[in-house]
Design a protein around this motif. Sequence first.
Motif, mmCIF file in Angstrom:
data_model
loop_
_atom_site.group_PDB
_atom_site.id
_atom_site.type_symbol
_atom_site.label_atom_id
_atom_site.label_comp_id
_atom_site.label_asym_id
_atom_site.label_seq_id
_atom_site.Cartn_x
_atom_site.Cartn_y
_atom_site.Cartn_z
ATOM 1 N N LEU A 98 0.827 -1.214 0.000
ATOM 2 C CA LEU A 98 0.000 0.000 0.000
ATOM 3 C C LEU A 98 0.860 1.262 0.000
ATOM 4 C CD1 LEU A 98 -2.820 -1.029 2.523
ATOM 5 C CD2 LEU A 98 -3.028 -0.748 0.046
ATOM 6 N N LEU A 99 1.895 1.281 0.832
ATOM 7 C CA LEU A 99 2.755 2.466 0.892
ATOM 8 C C LEU A 99 3.493 2.677 -0.418
ATOM 9 C CD1 LEU A 99 4.136 4.805 2.383
ATOM 10 C CD2 LEU A 99 5.865 3.175 3.146
ATOM 11 N N THR A 100 4.091 1.618 -0.943
ATOM 12 C CA THR A 100 4.901 1.789 -2.153
ATOM 13 C C THR A 100 4.030 2.078 -3.375
ATOM 14 O OG1 THR A 100 4.973 -0.634 -2.423
ATOM 15 C CG2 THR A 100 6.807 0.402 -1.284
ATOM 16 N N TYR A 101 2.799 1.529 -3.403
ATOM 17 C CA TYR A 101 1.887 1.896 -4.493
ATOM 18 C C TYR A 101 1.501 3.373 -4.377
ATOM 19 C CZ TYR A 101 -2.079 2.035 -7.646
ATOM 20 O OH TYR A 101 -2.931 2.379 -8.664
ATOM 21 N N GLY A 102 1.278 3.828 -3.146
ATOM 22 C CA GLY A 102 1.000 5.245 -2.945
ATOM 23 C C GLY A 102 2.143 6.126 -3.418
ATOM 24 N N LEU A 103 3.389 5.661 -3.227
ATOM 25 C CA LEU A 103 4.547 6.417 -3.700
ATOM 26 C C LEU A 103 4.545 6.539 -5.222
ATOM 27 C CD1 LEU A 103 7.476 5.166 -1.430
ATOM 28 C CD2 LEU A 103 6.408 7.420 -1.444
ATOM 29 N N ILE A 104 4.119 5.487 -5.906
ATOM 30 C CA ILE A 104 4.028 5.557 -7.370
ATOM 31 C C ILE A 104 3.117 6.717 -7.775
ATOM 32 C CG2 ILE A 104 3.228 4.392 -9.457
ATOM 33 C CD1 ILE A 104 3.952 1.743 -8.169
ATOM 34 N N LEU A 105 1.948 6.803 -7.149
ATOM 35 C CA LEU A 105 0.985 7.860 -7.476
ATOM 36 C C LEU A 105 1.555 9.241 -7.149
ATOM 37 C CD1 LEU A 105 -2.299 6.208 -6.122
ATOM 38 C CD2 LEU A 105 -1.331 6.108 -8.424
ATOM 39 N N ILE A 106 2.247 9.337 -6.017
ATOM 40 C CA ILE A 106 2.845 10.625 -5.621
ATOM 41 C C ILE A 106 3.922 11.039 -6.615
ATOM 42 C CG2 ILE A 106 4.279 11.753 -3.876
ATOM 43 C CD1 ILE A 106 2.775 10.058 -1.784
#
Length: 288
Positions: A98-106
């Motif tokens: 979840l965190l690393t996928y969120g980083l992709i979006l950021i």
Amino acid sequence: MDFASFLIQTLNSLQYGLLLFLVASGLTLVFGIMGIINLAHGSFYMIGAYLAFVLTSATGSLVLAIVLGIPLALAFGAFLEWALFSHLYKRDHLEQVLLTYGLILIFEQLRSLLVGDDVHGVAIPAFLDASIQLTEVMSYPVYRLAISVICIVLAVALYYVIQRTRLGMMIRAGNDDRGMVEALGININMIYRVVFALGVALAALAGMLAAPISSVFPNMGSHVLIISFVIVVIGGIGSVWGALVAALIVGFADTFGKVLVPELSGIVVYVVMAVVLLWRPEGILKKG
């Protein structure tokens, strides 16, 4: 396929495989040693490509852009490990995803705001902007050969660091038994920070090297991320040398697949992965 065409495709396979190794080696180190499933690793490749574009535009030199970009990538990786990833080591894989996928979006949103959504080109350095004549009508770009040479030098350097230095000894020990390393008084958190920063820098460098031949465009890290995970699985989780062997296999399979069976080129790499896993489920080389 005549010999000249075969030679060109072989050189393309080597160059592509070695470039993938730069990305996958950092991913397998982070995954195998730190236990982090980092879906944002492909974004570091994209960041490297955009760094090459921005810094080359500012300095007029890709070489200077790479010299400036590598320490920036190392610092960025160390910061991310300290600020975010250091809190994930004892969390389950779902939280990591979840965190690393969120980083992709950021990262994608920041890229859009700072650089825009256009496709950009990066100029090849003048001293490498030439071709080697193979036949009367076929030639091979010197820049692609230079990428292969740089990747080979980095692979040898990585081998030396991991196998012949004190830092490498601590990395290998942390890979095998984190608890024992901590009991010996070694700061494993600092080792993890170094490993993560190195992984980010390797992926960013791959993006910087690839920028002149693949262009720089939004979401360019997604395909590289998928292929990198395939390489990690084929080579064996945590094995840098397995990643090298797997990257070369994938490079040859993908390149020759597009030439020989273009209608099936999209699945050739995954067929290779399936065959390897049926033969050796733990990957070509064991962790280590």
